[in-house]
Design an enzyme around this catalytic site. Structure first.
Site, PDB file in Angstrom:
ATOM      1  NE  ARG A 236      33.205  54.285  58.027  1.00 10.81           N
ATOM      2  CZ  ARG A 236      33.861  55.031  58.910  1.00 10.81           C
ATOM      3  NH1 ARG A 236      33.807  56.352  58.819  1.00 10.81           N
ATOM      4  NH2 ARG A 236      34.584  54.480  59.867  1.00 10.81           N
TER       5      ARG A 236
ATOM      6  CD  GLN B 267      37.879  41.221  67.421  1.00 11.30           C
ATOM      7  OE1 GLN B 267      38.302  41.734  66.396  1.00 11.30           O
ATOM      8  NE2 GLN B 267      37.471  41.935  68.467  1.00 11.30           N
TER       9      GLN B 267
ATOM     10  CB  THR C 128      40.791  48.151  70.244  1.00 15.17           C
ATOM     11  OG1 THR C 128      40.435  48.994  71.350  1.00 15.17           O
ATOM     12  CG2 THR C 128      40.359  48.818  68.944  1.00 15.17           C
TER      13      THR C 128
ATOM     14  CD  GLU D 270      37.682  58.048  72.445  1.00 20.99           C
ATOM     15  OE1 GLU D 270      37.377  58.513  71.323  1.00 20.99           O
ATOM     16  OE2 GLU D 270      38.729  57.408  72.641  1.00 20.99           O
TER      17      GLU D 270
ATOM     18  CB  ALA E   4      55.993  49.228  11.215  1.00 21.01           C
TER      19      ALA E   4
ATOM     20  CG  ASN F  36      51.843  34.453  21.437  1.00 25.34           C
ATOM     21  OD1 ASN F  36      51.010  35.057  20.763  1.00 25.34           O
ATOM     22  ND2 ASN F  36      52.000  34.682  22.728  1.00 25.34           N
ATOM     23  CE1 TYR F  37      45.966  30.076  23.954  1.00 26.64           C
ATOM     24  CE2 TYR F  37      44.509  31.819  23.179  1.00 26.64           C
ATOM     25  CZ  TYR F  37      44.732  30.696  23.954  1.00 26.64           C
ATOM     26  OH  TYR F  37      43.716  30.193  24.737  1.00 26.64           O
TER      27      TYR F  37
ATOM     28  CB  SER G  29      56.748  46.697   7.388  1.00 29.13           C
ATOM     29  OG  SER G  29      57.748  47.590   7.782  1.00 29.13           O
TER      30      SER G  29
END
Length: 449
Positions: A18, A78, A84, A158, A366, A372-373, A391
């Site tokens: 489900r 299992q 159960t 039940e 700003a 860096n890559y 800035s």
């Protein structure tokens, strides 16, 4: 409880159809942690000792995941779904080692309360052979009822098999159970499969034990604590309950939250007293926040350490490896990744700082970015104490900006800058009088043609 040995058996073999997912149901997350990991945590908090995970669907995924949240847990597969009772006996090899207490839990009940497990174990210590954890749902329809007589539990009925009188019982079966270790295998082996589905039901242990003259009792847990998750709607409901609990815990610890219902925590979020959280803040895994810090609205934090009296946001993103020291500031529309912002440094707005160190008292203008890559590797930027980065500057790593250095606005800096130096990394401005007017006239004429 520490004097009593315990084995916690967690049933986690269900496919969870489900959920409509390729991921095993119990690996779906609440607060960033798999449901089954919440259950193992509760078991450990209850002094559960050894853990046995019963797995089936997605067994390899389950083993890999368990290695991170429960490295000492044993896994048992299992191979057939026969109920159960059959699932619990998948861990026969562990049960045979001999424990004082056996706890049976479910991997899809992530809100389970450790106190409920401790209470069940307490009844075993008092002499009960079987303890069933019950709860009082708002509407008991559909749940198995706990049938009690003279203070003992005599049966679990039940819903479809209940008489009209039994249907009026509000005390229902959560599925959680504690079994005395010395009786466990004897009782489990007597469970039969003479029923419509041909399955071995763990609940039959109650009547088997009662018929053998053994003491069987019920304890009570809260409805939320035993809530089972079957689909994604219920997953979201459980997340909401967890978050509500965590928000209350955080506020009672001394944290101010202006709009608590809009703040979301991870399972491992750590926040000291006297922190202020504004609305719409999201904490991913691995965040710590020291006292006096302010997290402004609409900020997203993950894998970050926030120092005392630091200030974040609004609209800031801290990614894994962000480390802010005392009174550091990361302002609006800034992103910090794998970088240290030292004491009193300011990254005020519209900036990306990645794979870097910003020294104490430095100011980042700003629009500044650390480049860096290069498409293949990451490189480090080191910005010294008291440096001023103008800035709209691009710092092309690897690069070092010395203490108190000054970078002119609009620069692209590709070479190291010594301390106290002023660096320009921009083209020289050239002004051509009347040229703008001529350009407009030329383009207007061309457009008419």
């Amino acid at each position: 409880m520490t004097a009593r040995s315990c084995l916690s058996i967690i049933l986690a073999a269900g496919e969870g159809t489900r959920m409509k997912s390729a991921l095993p149901k119990v690996l779906h997350k609440i607060a960033g942690l798999p449901m089954v990991a919440h259950v193992t945590r509760a078991a450990e908090a209850a002094g559960a000792g050894d853990l046995a995970l019963i797995i089936g669907h997605g067994a390899e995924q389950m083993r890999e995941a368990a290695a991170s949240f429960a490295p000492r847990a044993e896994t048992f597969v299992q191979t057939e779904r026969l109920g159960t009772g059959h699932a619990v006996l998948s861990a026969r090899a562990a049960i045979e080692r001999g424990y004082d207490d056996i706890l049976v839990m479910f991997g899809d009940t992530p809100l389970v309360d450790a106190d409920a497990l401790v209470a069940a174990r307490g009844k075993l210590a008092e002499g009960a052979a079987v303890v069933v954890v019950g709860f009082l749902p708002p509407n008991p329809a559909g749940y198995g009822r706990l049938i009690e007589k003279d203070g003992e539990l005599v049966a679990i009925r039940e819903d479809k098999d209940c008489t009209d009188e039994e249907k009026r019982i509000g005390f229902c079966n959560s599925g959680l159970m504690a079994i005395s270790g010395k009786n466990a295998l004897t009782l489990l082996d007597k469970i039969g499969n003479d029923n419509a589905k041909g399955e071995y039901y763990l609940t039959d242990v109650v009547e088997i034990a009662h018929a053998a003259g053994l003491k069987v009792v019920a304890t009570e847990a809260s409805y939320e604590s035993v809530l089972g998750i079957n689909n994604r709607a219920e997953l979201a409901e459980a997340e909401a309950i967890w978050q509500k609990r965590k928000r209350r815990e955080v506020m009672l610890s001394g944290v101010t939250m202006i709009s608590p219902e809009t703040v979301f925590f991870s399972h491992d979020t750590e926040i000291d007293p006297d922190v202020l959280l504004e609305p719409n803040v999201y904490f991913g895994p691995g965040v710590t926040v020291a006292s006096g810090a302010i997290i402004h609205a609409f900020s997203h934090l993950e894998g970050a350490n926030i120092g005392p009296r630091a200030e974040i946001g609004p609209f800031a993103r801290l990614r894994p490896g962000a480390n802010l020291h005392e009174k550091a500031k990361v302002g609006n529309f800034c992103e910090v990744k794998k970088a240290t912002i030292e004491a009193g440094a300011k990254v005020n707005h519209l900036t990306y700082i990645g794979d870097a160190r910003v020294g104490p008292g430095a100011n980042i203008g700003a629009g500044t970015i650390t480049c860096n890559y290069d498409g293949y590797s990451k490189f480090f930027t080191d910005i010294g104490a008291g440096a001023f980065i103008g800035s709209n500057t691009a710092l092309v790593a690897p690069i070092t900006i010395g203490d108190r250095a000054y970078i002119a606005s609009g620069s692209v800096v590709t070479e190291n800058v010594p301390e106290d130096a002023l660096a320009f990394g921009r083209a020289r401005q050239k002004t051509l009088p009347e040229r703008a007017k001529q350009l407009r006239e030329r383009r207007a004429s061309a457009a008419k043609k």
